[in-house]
Design an enzyme around this catalytic site. Structure first.
Site: not given
Length: 503
Positions: A178, A204-206, A208-209, A213, A266, A274
């Site tokens: 966030g 994980s990949r994005a 909602t962003s 990383t 999310d 998760s």
């Protein structure tokens, strides 16, 4: 004419984003005999594998007679070869759907019911609509602590689990997100693993962003490691910075995240399950959780953060994990870059101790690294922070980061975006605040994270004095259309940079 529901597999090369879809001709004998129509749920069987897929009806010219077409995900899940015989029949009743309906009506599920839902999702027995129904029914604080714990255990049990013989303490770090640009993880992992901590970090990949990383690290090195490659990298360097997809740690969570991304959802309970399921599956038992709080961050206020921390601590206790939740400042974007490539530039600048390294990202990463080192050594937070500073400023963290990237395939060259545009101030004044959510949306409209070079580079920070025409940020995109679309959004949302206008 086909007998007993037998048909031949045909690869259509259609990407349906992991949802299993099959295609049959409108005049197919089996369709007419069995009453199959568009959107019918079918069970496809071949050898010892089977899955449930949604049927789409196509024009006869699309497929040869007595053939059934497959989407990419269905084809690869079944491991099919062209022309391979498959059997087709009406999908059997999926027993866990009764538990899903129970949850939709607001009732608490027991561990067995949750396990059956996660098990069936992992076996590709749920359509995306059914997965979305499950996620929605669990959102908004509608999962109890017992349900979140059961959900975490169920997701761990669906995939591979790593074990590290001889290591009784294995560490990890996660940020709840966030806060655009808050790419501290690569820096923290480099510092902490230099100090001797074992950290099999998968990300994980994005969701909602504009960057996760894994998206940022993919700009810098190979992240799609197999399970054996991940083990080798951790054995060689003490850490890794990999994506979680190929290693099969809590793979059902990846199916849920895919639908969460489409819903832009999310929820708290799903977030806790998760995060912790992937840490447990990776063999980690000591976990640092970064929780940024701010009016436009994911966690809006201290009460919300404390409630989420309570869930983390509760599930961790049930799973015998040691965790530390730290509440951090989420009032403004961290670093100068938003989007995979621009955040990667910031990470390198900090690790290299460059003169232009963003100070806020440096200090935040040092604070979190100090927290992790304190968990490891038992030293005071101030002493651990000084140790983190020494590791970073001496160049040891940069050397370790290069070792990790080298073991993962080597450092990549950063590729620039094809298009860019300066976003300029109209008025003089002082920058009071920035809207994290709308800055993230601006970067996503420019193409991030799917276009890794897309995003923003901020040119100002809160408190800065602004003059008319001064660049507030540089917008990057890989297509002229995306650049124009994002610029239009900025023109309609100039107040995402709130400037105290001088009279």
């Amino acid at each position: 004419m086909a007998k007993s529901g037998q048909m031949h597999a045909f690869y259509l090369g259609i990407d349906t984003h992991e949802e299993p879809i099959v295609f049959m001709r409108s005049e197919c004998d089996i369709c007419r005999a069995e009453g199959f129509t568009a959107n019918t749920r079918l069970q496809i069987l071949t050898g010892d594998k089977n899955l449930i897929a949604t049927l789409n009806i196509v024009n006869p010219s699309v497929l040869p007679p007595n053939h059934i077409g497959f989407s990419d995900s269905a084809w690869h899940y079944l491991g099919l070869k062209r022309g391979q015989p498959v059997r087709v029949r009406h999908a059997p009743l999926v027993g866990s759907l009764s538990s899903l309906r129970k949850k939709i009506y607001g009732h608490e599920l027991n561990a067995l019911e949750i396990n059956s839902i996660i098990h069936d999702i992992g076996r590709r027995f749920y359509s995306d609509i059914e997965i979305a129904s499950f996620l929605t029914a669990c959102a908004g604080g509608r999962l109890s602590l017992a349900e979140i714990t059961a959900l975490t255990r169920a997701m761990v049990n669906t995939g591979n689990q790593l074990h590290w013989p001889g290591q009784d303490r294995v560490f990890d770090k996660h940020c709840v997100g966030g806060l655009p640009g808050n790419r501290t993880t690569p820096i923290v992992i480099a510092i902490a693993s230099t100090a001797g901590l074992m950290i099999p970090k998968t990300s994980s990949r994005a969701i909602t962003s504009p960057a996760g990383t894994a998206d940022t690290m993919d700009v810098l090195t190979e992240v799609d490691l197999t399970l054996e490659q991940l083990k080798r990298v951790v054995t060689e360097t003490g850490a890794c910075l990999a994506a979680g997809g190929k290693v099969g740690l809590s793979p059902t969570d990846d199916l849920l995240i895919r639908v969460e991304r489409a819903l832009d959802l999310d929820s708290e309970g799903q977030l806790v399950a998760s995060v912790l399921s992937k840490k447990v599956a990776a063999g980690s038992n000591h976990i640092l959780i970064d929780m940024p709080v701010g009016p436009t961050a994911k966690l809006r206020d201290l009460d919300q953060a404390e409630k989420l921390a309570e869930l983390f601590y509760g599930v961790a206790a049930a799973l015998q994990l040691q965790i530390r939740c730290v509440i951090t400042d989420g009032t403004q974007t961290i670093g100068n870059g938003i989007g995979p490539t621009e955040e990667a530039r910031d990470v390198l600048a900090v690790l290299r101790n460059s003169a232009d390294a963003p100070r806020d990202l440096t200090e935040r990463a040092l604070y979190l690294a100090g927290q992790m080192l304190s968990m490891y050594s038992g030293d005071s937070e101030s002493a651990a922070l000084e140790q983190a500073r020494e590791i970073l400023y001496s160049g040891q963290a940069w050397q370790q980061f290069r070792r990790i990237c080298g073991a993962q395939g080597g450092l990549k060259e950063i590729v620039d975006a094809h298009y860019h545009s300066e976003l300029r101030a109209k008025h003089a004044g002082r920058l009071l605040k920035m809207d994290n959510r709308r800055l993230a949306q601006l970067a996503k409209l420019a193409g991030a994270p799917s276009s890794t070079a897309a995003g923003l580079r901020l040119r100002v920070k809160v408190g800065d004095s602004i003059v008319p025409g001064q660049p507030l940020a540089t917008l990057y995109a890989d297509s002229a259309g995306e650049l124009a679309y994002a610029r239009d959004y900025f023109r309609q949302n100039r107040d995402l940079f709130e400037i105290d206008i001088e009279q």
